[in-house]
Design a protein around this motif. Structure first.
Motif, PDB file in Angstrom:
ATOM      1  N   ALA A 225     -12.998  52.319 -15.597  1.00  0.00           N
ATOM      2  CA  ALA A 225     -13.082  53.417 -14.651  1.00  0.00           C
ATOM      3  C   ALA A 225     -14.512  53.717 -14.210  1.00  0.00           C
ATOM      4  CB  ALA A 225     -12.455  54.675 -15.246  1.00  0.00           C
ATOM      5  N   VAL A 226     -15.484  52.974 -14.739  1.00  0.00           N
ATOM      6  CA  VAL A 226     -16.891  53.283 -14.475  1.00  0.00           C
ATOM      7  C   VAL A 226     -17.617  52.052 -13.949  1.00  0.00           C
ATOM      8  CG1 VAL A 226     -19.068  54.142 -15.430  1.00  0.00           C
ATOM      9  CG2 VAL A 226     -16.886  55.012 -16.313  1.00  0.00           C
ATOM     10  N   ALA A 227     -18.313  52.216 -12.826  1.00  0.00           N
ATOM     11  CA  ALA A 227     -19.155  51.156 -12.264  1.00  0.00           C
ATOM     12  C   ALA A 227     -20.613  51.577 -12.377  1.00  0.00           C
ATOM     13  CB  ALA A 227     -18.790  50.901 -10.809  1.00  0.00           C
ATOM     14  N   LYS A 228     -21.504  50.587 -12.289  1.00  0.00           N
ATOM     15  CA  LYS A 228     -22.924  50.865 -12.408  1.00  0.00           C
ATOM     16  C   LYS A 228     -23.669  50.283 -11.218  1.00  0.00           C
ATOM     17  CE  LYS A 228     -26.456  51.159 -15.993  1.00  0.00           C
ATOM     18  NZ  LYS A 228     -26.741  50.899 -17.434  1.00  0.00           N
ATOM     19  N   LEU A 229     -24.501  51.110 -10.614  1.00  0.00           N
ATOM     20  CA  LEU A 229     -25.379  50.667  -9.539  1.00  0.00           C
ATOM     21  C   LEU A 229     -26.654  50.126 -10.177  1.00  0.00           C
ATOM     22  CD1 LEU A 229     -26.200  52.654  -6.294  1.00  0.00           C
ATOM     23  CD2 LEU A 229     -28.019  51.591  -7.620  1.00  0.00           C
ATOM     24  N   ARG A 230     -27.031  48.885  -9.812  1.00  0.00           N
ATOM     25  CA  ARG A 230     -28.186  48.258 -10.455  1.00  0.00           C
ATOM     26  C   ARG A 230     -29.066  47.542  -9.429  1.00  0.00           C
ATOM     27  NH1 ARG A 230     -27.342  46.631 -16.556  1.00  0.00           N
ATOM     28  NH2 ARG A 230     -29.266  47.861 -16.475  1.00  0.00           N
ATOM     29  N   LEU A 231     -30.333  47.401  -9.792  1.00  0.00           N
ATOM     30  CA  LEU A 231     -31.291  46.559  -9.075  1.00  0.00           C
ATOM     31  C   LEU A 231     -31.416  46.893  -7.594  1.00  0.00           C
ATOM     32  CD1 LEU A 231     -30.501  43.106 -10.749  1.00  0.00           C
ATOM     33  CD2 LEU A 231     -32.168  44.830 -11.447  1.00  0.00           C
ATOM     34  N   LEU A 232     -31.495  48.204  -7.308  1.00  0.00           N
ATOM     35  CA  LEU A 232     -31.792  48.623  -5.941  1.00  0.00           C
ATOM     36  C   LEU A 232     -33.250  48.293  -5.639  1.00  0.00           C
ATOM     37  CD1 LEU A 232     -31.168  50.164  -3.278  1.00  0.00           C
ATOM     38  CD2 LEU A 232     -31.897  52.248  -4.466  1.00  0.00           C
ATOM     39  N   LEU A 233     -33.457  47.560  -4.573  1.00  0.00           N
ATOM     40  CA  LEU A 233     -34.803  47.146  -4.191  1.00  0.00           C
ATOM     41  C   LEU A 233     -34.945  47.181  -2.681  1.00  0.00           C
ATOM     42  CD1 LEU A 233     -37.553  45.696  -5.142  1.00  0.00           C
ATOM     43  CD2 LEU A 233     -36.439  43.624  -4.345  1.00  0.00           C
ATOM     44  N   VAL A 234     -36.018  47.781  -2.195  1.00  0.00           N
ATOM     45  CA  VAL A 234     -36.351  47.742  -0.778  1.00  0.00           C
ATOM     46  C   VAL A 234     -37.795  47.269  -0.668  1.00  0.00           C
ATOM     47  CG1 VAL A 234     -36.632  49.037   1.361  1.00  0.00           C
ATOM     48  CG2 VAL A 234     -34.745  49.584  -0.175  1.00  0.00           C
ATOM     49  N   ASP A 235     -37.974  46.129  -0.023  1.00  0.00           N
ATOM     50  CA  ASP A 235     -39.303  45.565   0.137  1.00  0.00           C
ATOM     51  C   ASP A 235     -40.161  46.483   1.011  1.00  0.00           C
ATOM     52  OD1 ASP A 235     -40.716  42.717  -0.252  1.00  0.00           O
ATOM     53  OD2 ASP A 235     -41.261  43.509   1.727  1.00  0.00           O
ATOM     54  N   PRO A 236     -41.469  46.554   0.738  1.00  0.00           N
ATOM     55  CA  PRO A 236     -42.338  47.397   1.579  1.00  0.00           C
ATOM     56  C   PRO A 236     -42.221  47.103   3.067  1.00  0.00           C
ATOM     57  CG  PRO A 236     -43.529  46.687  -0.376  1.00  0.00           C
ATOM     58  CD  PRO A 236     -42.215  45.972  -0.401  1.00  0.00           C
ATOM     59  N   ALA A 237     -41.924  45.860   3.428  1.00  0.00           N
ATOM     60  CA  ALA A 237     -41.821  45.495   4.845  1.00  0.00           C
ATOM     61  C   ALA A 237     -40.633  46.148   5.526  1.00  0.00           C
ATOM     62  CB  ALA A 237     -41.723  43.977   4.985  1.00  0.00           C
ATOM     63  N   ALA A 238     -39.682  46.700   4.752  1.00  0.00           N
ATOM     64  CA  ALA A 238     -38.472  47.278   5.341  1.00  0.00           C
ATOM     65  C   ALA A 238     -38.298  48.747   4.981  1.00  0.00           C
ATOM     66  CB  ALA A 238     -37.244  46.480   4.896  1.00  0.00           C
ATOM     67  N   ARG A 239     -39.313  49.378   4.467  1.00  0.00           N
ATOM     68  CA  ARG A 239     -39.198  50.797   4.122  1.00  0.00           C
ATOM     69  C   ARG A 239     -39.296  51.673   5.369  1.00  0.00           C
ATOM     70  NH1 ARG A 239     -42.786  50.646  -1.470  1.00  0.00           N
ATOM     71  NH2 ARG A 239     -41.351  49.239  -2.574  1.00  0.00           N
ATOM     72  N   GLY A 240     -38.654  52.809   5.287  1.00  0.00           N
ATOM     73  CA  GLY A 240     -38.639  53.719   6.420  1.00  0.00           C
ATOM     74  C   GLY A 240     -37.566  53.422   7.444  1.00  0.00           C
ATOM     75  N   LEU A 241     -36.694  52.442   7.169  1.00  0.00           N
ATOM     76  CA  LEU A 241     -35.640  52.049   8.102  1.00  0.00           C
ATOM     77  C   LEU A 241     -34.263  52.571   7.687  1.00  0.00           C
ATOM     78  CD1 LEU A 241     -36.671  48.300   8.595  1.00  0.00           C
ATOM     79  CD2 LEU A 241     -37.281  50.257  10.033  1.00  0.00           C
ATOM     80  N   GLY A 242     -34.200  53.277   6.562  1.00  0.00           N
ATOM     81  CA  GLY A 242     -32.907  53.734   6.061  1.00  0.00           C
ATOM     82  C   GLY A 242     -32.170  52.687   5.266  1.00  0.00           C
ATOM     83  N   LEU A 243     -32.843  51.614   4.876  1.00  0.00           N
ATOM     84  CA  LEU A 243     -32.176  50.528   4.168  1.00  0.00           C
ATOM     85  C   LEU A 243     -31.720  50.966   2.783  1.00  0.00           C
ATOM     86  CD1 LEU A 243     -31.242  47.651   3.744  1.00  0.00           C
ATOM     87  CD2 LEU A 243     -33.610  46.983   3.297  1.00  0.00           C
TER      88      LEU A 243
END
Length: 324
Positions: A225-243
């Motif tokens: 019944a439980v999932a885990k969100l892992r390894l969220l990564l946003v490269d500096p080249a794509a920050r500020g885009l809502g990714l």
């Protein structure tokens, strides 16, 4: 000798010369002796529009009215085109391809597809992705669409997991001073995901921009019944885009669809941008404790989201963030 343009103008003109030669449009006809390049484009538009008018074609394609009139007259002579009175403007006619016209288009379309297939046949799959991404970037820059996201998401494929590990290791060392033990931890998480991957209940999203990987996130099964969100990564080249927000939203939507009741994640208190995204998405911090082992004294946190409650909202964020 004439002065030659320099800088950006010269680069665009050089690309234009290369591309028109590469796809073979410098001759009088394109793909077939029956059609000029412009006539082929008009045929394409007629095949993909309902209720097309000459005025709309001229405006959308930027064609001289007299030239378009000659093309349409030629289509009528060949039996490719039928005209009916416009339903909205009695002074205009709606244009539609006949069966013969649609057959002509299908033949032209097949030759066009074969021509492009031959052009990119020698490229490796990764290079084809880079090419498509670069072309999408050109479209976005020269004709931006306000509603279009400047990135694409896809599922993982060979080579992606190694990139996730390497990019986490390099980026966190650069921005936070975390040592190689963090990269080893990411490698263990990523390897475990691949070894036991259940596509019905787990997912990896890879974000690309202009053919380059710029982000990732994983949704893994913790318990039934439980999932885990892992390894969220946003490269500096794509920050500020809502990714970052979009990646978290994809995790939440998939977790609900897969039947999980709760979504949890592990992060660090100093990852302000990521924590802001989680809070906006409806996660709440439920536990924290000191953490050591990756070269810095940290405070680790557990955040939870009740998937049975109303959906959390992901609003505007000042910046995207990274999290393990």
């Amino acid at each position: 000798m004439l002065d030659r343009p320099h800088g950006h103008t010269a680069a665009v003109r050089r690309f234009n010369r290369f591309y028109t030669r590469a796809i073979g449009i410098l001759g009088d006809t394109y793909l077939t002796p029956d059609f000029s390049l412009t006539a082929g484009r008009v045929l394409y538009e007629l095949a993909h529009r309902d209720g097309a008018t000459a005025t709309a074609l001229r405006q959308d394609l930027g064609i001289d009215a007299g030239y378009l009139s000659r093309i349409l007259a030629d289509f009528e002579k060949r039996g490719f085109l039928a005209r009916t009175p416009s339903r909205s403007d009695r002074r205009a006619s709606e244009l539609a391809l006949t069966e013969a016209g649609r057959a002509a288009f299908l033949g032209l379309d097949a030759r066009s597809e074969a021509e492009i297939d031959g052009l990119i046949a020698s490229l490796a799959p990764g290079d084809r992705d880079r090419l498509a991404g670069a072309m999408a970037e050109i479209e976005t820059l020269l004709e931006p669409r306000p509603d279009a996201e400047p990135f694409t998401l896809r599922s993982h494929r060979p080579g992606d997991i190694g990139w996730v590990v390497e990019r986490h290791g390099a980026l966190y060392a650069q921005e936070y001073g975390w040592d190689e033990r963090f990269e080893a931890l990411v490698a263990e998480i990523a390897a475990g995901f691949i070894k036991t991957f259940d596509p019905a209940r787990e997912r990896c999203w890879i974000a690309e921009r202009a053919g380059r990987r710029v982000g990732s996130v994983f949704l893994v099964r913790e318990r039934d019944a439980v999932a885990k969100l892992r390894l969220l990564l946003v490269d500096p080249a794509a920050r500020g885009l809502g990714l970052g927000q979009r990646l978290v939203a994809e995790c939440i939507a998939f977790a609900r669809q897969a039947g999980y009741g709760r979504l949890t994640l592990w992060t660090q208190r100093n990852l302000d941008a990521a924590r802001h995204i989680y809070a906006k998405a409806g996660f709440r911090m439920v536990h924290s404790e000191p953490y050591q082992g990756i070269g810095r004294d940290l405070v680790s946190e557990i955040w939870d989201l009740d998937l049975r409650a109303e959906s959390g909202s992901i609003g505007p964020c000042g910046s995207d963030g990274c999290s393990a």
